[in-house]
Scaffold this motif. Structure first.
Motif, mmCIF file in Angstrom:
data_model
loop_
_atom_site.group_PDB
_atom_site.id
_atom_site.type_symbol
_atom_site.label_atom_id
_atom_site.label_comp_id
_atom_site.label_asym_id
_atom_site.label_seq_id
_atom_site.Cartn_x
_atom_site.Cartn_y
_atom_site.Cartn_z
ATOM 1 N N TYR A 101 0.851 -1.183 0.000
ATOM 2 C CA TYR A 101 0.000 0.000 0.000
ATOM 3 C C TYR A 101 0.890 1.238 0.000
ATOM 4 C CZ TYR A 101 -3.296 3.544 1.628
ATOM 5 O OH TYR A 101 -4.053 4.671 1.747
ATOM 6 N N LYS A 102 0.688 2.109 -0.982
ATOM 7 C CA LYS A 102 1.560 3.266 -1.158
ATOM 8 C C LYS A 102 0.926 4.578 -0.727
ATOM 9 C CE LYS A 102 5.006 2.503 -2.680
ATOM 10 N NZ LYS A 102 6.209 1.911 -2.033
ATOM 11 N N GLY A 103 -0.382 4.573 -0.437
ATOM 12 C CA GLY A 103 -1.064 5.802 -0.036
ATOM 13 C C GLY A 103 -2.306 6.029 -0.872
ATOM 14 N N GLY A 104 -2.865 7.214 -0.748
ATOM 15 C CA GLY A 104 -4.076 7.479 -1.507
ATOM 16 C C GLY A 104 -4.683 8.832 -1.201
ATOM 17 N N VAL A 105 -5.978 8.922 -1.398
ATOM 18 C CA VAL A 105 -6.731 10.172 -1.261
ATOM 19 C C VAL A 105 -8.031 9.862 -0.532
ATOM 20 C CG1 VAL A 105 -7.959 12.001 -2.528
ATOM 21 C CG2 VAL A 105 -5.777 11.128 -3.406
ATOM 22 N N ILE A 106 -8.469 10.786 0.317
ATOM 23 C CA ILE A 106 -9.787 10.692 0.954
ATOM 24 C C ILE A 106 -10.586 11.931 0.563
ATOM 25 C CG2 ILE A 106 -11.085 10.540 3.118
ATOM 26 C CD1 ILE A 106 -8.581 9.325 4.404
ATOM 27 N N ALA A 107 -11.760 11.725 -0.016
ATOM 28 C CA ALA A 107 -12.638 12.821 -0.413
ATOM 29 C C ALA A 107 -14.022 12.597 0.198
ATOM 30 C CB ALA A 107 -12.749 12.894 -1.935
ATOM 31 N N PRO A 108 -14.811 13.645 0.353
ATOM 32 C CA PRO A 108 -16.178 13.447 0.857
ATOM 33 C C PRO A 108 -16.969 12.545 -0.078
ATOM 34 C CG PRO A 108 -15.597 15.774 0.851
ATOM 35 C CD PRO A 108 -14.519 15.062 0.089
ATOM 36 N N GLY A 109 -17.744 11.638 0.478
ATOM 37 C CA GLY A 109 -18.627 10.826 -0.349
ATOM 38 C C GLY A 109 -19.666 11.696 -1.030
ATOM 39 N N ILE A 110 -20.220 11.197 -2.131
ATOM 40 C CA ILE A 110 -21.147 12.026 -2.899
ATOM 41 C C ILE A 110 -22.401 12.356 -2.088
ATOM 42 C CG2 ILE A 110 -22.266 10.062 -4.054
ATOM 43 C CD1 ILE A 110 -22.365 11.878 -6.584
ATOM 44 N N ASN A 111 -22.854 11.428 -1.251
ATOM 45 C CA ASN A 111 -24.019 11.735 -0.409
ATOM 46 C C ASN A 111 -23.684 12.787 0.644
ATOM 47 O OD1 ASN A 111 -26.316 10.209 -1.319
ATOM 48 N ND2 ASN A 111 -25.232 8.352 -0.729
ATOM 49 N N LEU A 112 -22.466 12.713 1.196
ATOM 50 C CA LEU A 112 -22.038 13.743 2.142
ATOM 51 C C LEU A 112 -22.010 15.113 1.464
ATOM 52 C CD1 LEU A 112 -19.083 12.226 4.227
ATOM 53 C CD2 LEU A 112 -21.375 12.798 5.024
ATOM 54 N N SER A 113 -21.511 15.148 0.231
ATOM 55 C CA SER A 113 -21.452 16.414 -0.498
ATOM 56 C C SER A 113 -22.849 16.985 -0.722
ATOM 57 C CB SER A 113 -20.753 16.202 -1.848
ATOM 58 O OG SER A 113 -19.436 15.744 -1.665
ATOM 59 N N LEU A 114 -23.783 16.107 -1.093
ATOM 60 C CA LEU A 114 -25.150 16.560 -1.323
ATOM 61 C C LEU A 114 -25.794 17.021 -0.016
ATOM 62 C CD1 LEU A 114 -27.511 16.935 -3.240
ATOM 63 C CD2 LEU A 114 -28.085 14.518 -2.916
ATOM 64 N N ALA A 163 -24.297 18.238 2.597
ATOM 65 C CA ALA A 163 -23.701 19.512 2.986
ATOM 66 C C ALA A 163 -24.282 20.658 2.168
ATOM 67 C CB ALA A 163 -22.187 19.457 2.818
ATOM 68 N N LEU A 164 -24.472 20.422 0.875
ATOM 69 C CA LEU A 164 -25.017 21.460 0.003
ATOM 70 C C LEU A 164 -26.421 21.858 0.441
ATOM 71 C CD1 LEU A 164 -24.674 23.137 -2.624
ATOM 72 C CD2 LEU A 164 -25.679 21.200 -3.859
ATOM 73 N N LEU A 206 -32.077 25.722 -1.188
ATOM 74 C CA LEU A 206 -31.880 24.600 -2.102
ATOM 75 C C LEU A 206 -32.635 23.375 -1.595
ATOM 76 C CD1 LEU A 206 -28.104 24.867 -3.066
ATOM 77 C CD2 LEU A 206 -30.113 25.704 -4.307
ATOM 78 N N PRO A 207 -33.387 22.720 -2.472
ATOM 79 C CA PRO A 207 -34.213 21.579 -2.059
ATOM 80 C C PRO A 207 -33.389 20.296 -1.992
ATOM 81 C CG PRO A 207 -34.506 21.961 -4.395
ATOM 82 C CD PRO A 207 -33.596 23.054 -3.907
ATOM 83 N N ARG A 208 -33.900 19.322 -1.267
ATOM 84 C CA ARG A 208 -33.284 17.996 -1.288
ATOM 85 C C ARG A 208 -33.703 17.289 -2.571
ATOM 86 N NH1 ARG A 208 -30.381 15.026 1.680
ATOM 87 N NH2 ARG A 208 -30.470 16.544 3.376
ATOM 88 N N ILE A 209 -32.736 16.702 -3.256
ATOM 89 C CA ILE A 209 -33.013 16.024 -4.520
ATOM 90 C C ILE A 209 -32.556 14.569 -4.430
ATOM 91 C CG2 ILE A 209 -32.825 18.127 -5.907
ATOM 92 C CD1 ILE A 209 -29.996 17.186 -6.717
ATOM 93 N N ILE A 222 -23.417 18.136 -8.641
ATOM 94 C CA ILE A 222 -22.996 17.012 -7.807
ATOM 95 C C ILE A 222 -22.467 15.869 -8.670
ATOM 96 C CG2 ILE A 222 -23.873 15.149 -6.345
ATOM 97 C CD1 ILE A 222 -23.382 17.592 -4.724
ATOM 98 N N PHE A 223 -23.245 15.465 -9.682
ATOM 99 C CA PHE A 223 -22.889 14.267 -10.447
ATOM 100 C C PHE A 223 -21.686 14.503 -11.355
ATOM 101 C CE2 PHE A 223 -23.136 11.208 -13.895
ATOM 102 C CZ PHE A 223 -23.333 10.016 -13.201
#
Length: 259
Positions: free
Chosen positions: A146-159, A161-162, A169-172, A195-196
């Motif tokens: 294992y050499k490492g990587g990246v952690i990003a917010p999941g798409i549901n978390l991003s939605l 938060a928005l 803004l409505p929930r979609i 988002i997508f």
């Protein structure tokens, strides 16, 4: 039969293996306070519905990124399946792979299991994208290290938060857009496009940069419940392996028990 348990931040997945065959899997919301007694009532009903005998389970392996969930899952194995569970990354179930990063103890169990399973299959440099609560990008070399990587917010978390941090803004519903149009004409379509397609752009951009840094032929493997959402809209994935983490648990169990 083997009961493999993967406790994530959002869901706990229970999977039944008969030898190398994954018979079935179920999800339940992660709750560290859920007792072994509650787990077994739910689990017995699902086993019965699938024609599986609870007494046929004679081994348990647990992986968790939620330390507080481990105690009750261990009690479940000991009390109801009369076995001491293996815990991924500990004791006889130590990883057996190099974690070539500054803080190896901080690498999530699910990420290491993904590396183990991917290396077992592909035997080359890999990038694993796991679409879960967070979206993680993990890199292993041709030796399986294992050499490492990246952690990003999941798409549901991003939605979430928005929507949660704005007043109007409505929930979609999270879904793939009907077409490739990136100019929305309603608030809802503009949000979905942002988002997508924004997420697709992040995935493609990070994979391109990571491949350039590796500098060798690299397989890109997608896993996690939301991976199929993106598959028809990008050619960045070489393979989708929905059960990669569970396969990693099986491999770890087989290595630990010399099966």
């Amino acid at each position: 039969m083997l009961l493999a348990i993967d406790a994530g931040n959002t869901n706990v997945i229970f999977a039944i293996f008969d030898g190398d065959e994954l018979k079935t899997r179920w999800r339940i919301a992660t709750d560290p306070q859920r007792t072994a007694d509650e787990y077994v009532v739910w689990l017995r009903q699902l086993l019965d519905l699938n024609g599986l005998d609870v007494d046929a389970i004679d081994a348990v392996i647990i992986s968790t990124v939620v330390p507080r969930a481990l105690h009750n899952l261990t009690v479940l194995a000991e009390k109801y399946f009369r076995t001491t569970p293996l815990v991924a990354g500990r004791g006889d179930a130590k990883w057996g792979v190099a974690l070539d990063v500054e803080q190896p103890d901080s690498v999530g169990a699910d990420r290491v299991l993904n590396i183990i399973a991917a290396h077992e299959t592909y035997k080359q440099d890999v990038i694993i994208i796991d679409f879960g609560t967070a979206t993680t990008f993990d890199v292993a070399d041709y030796d399986g290290a294992y050499k490492g990587g990246v952690i990003a917010p999941g798409i549901n978390l991003s939605l979430d938060a928005l929507v949660g941090k704005t007043a109007q803004l409505p929930r979609i519903a999270l879904e793939a857009p009907d077409d490739d149009n990136v100019i929305g004409t309603t608030t809802e379509t503009q949000m979905l496009i942002g988002i997508f397609w924004g997420y697709i752009a992040m995935i493609e951009g990070l994979v391109a940069r990571t491949k350039a840094q590796i500098g060798r032929p690299t397989k890109v493997i997608a896993t996690g419940g939301l991976s199929i959402l993106f598959d028809d809209h990008t050619d960045v994935f070489d393979h989708i392996e929905a059960d990669l983490t569970l396969r990693g648990l099986l491999i770890l169990y087989q290595r630990a028990t010399n099966i």
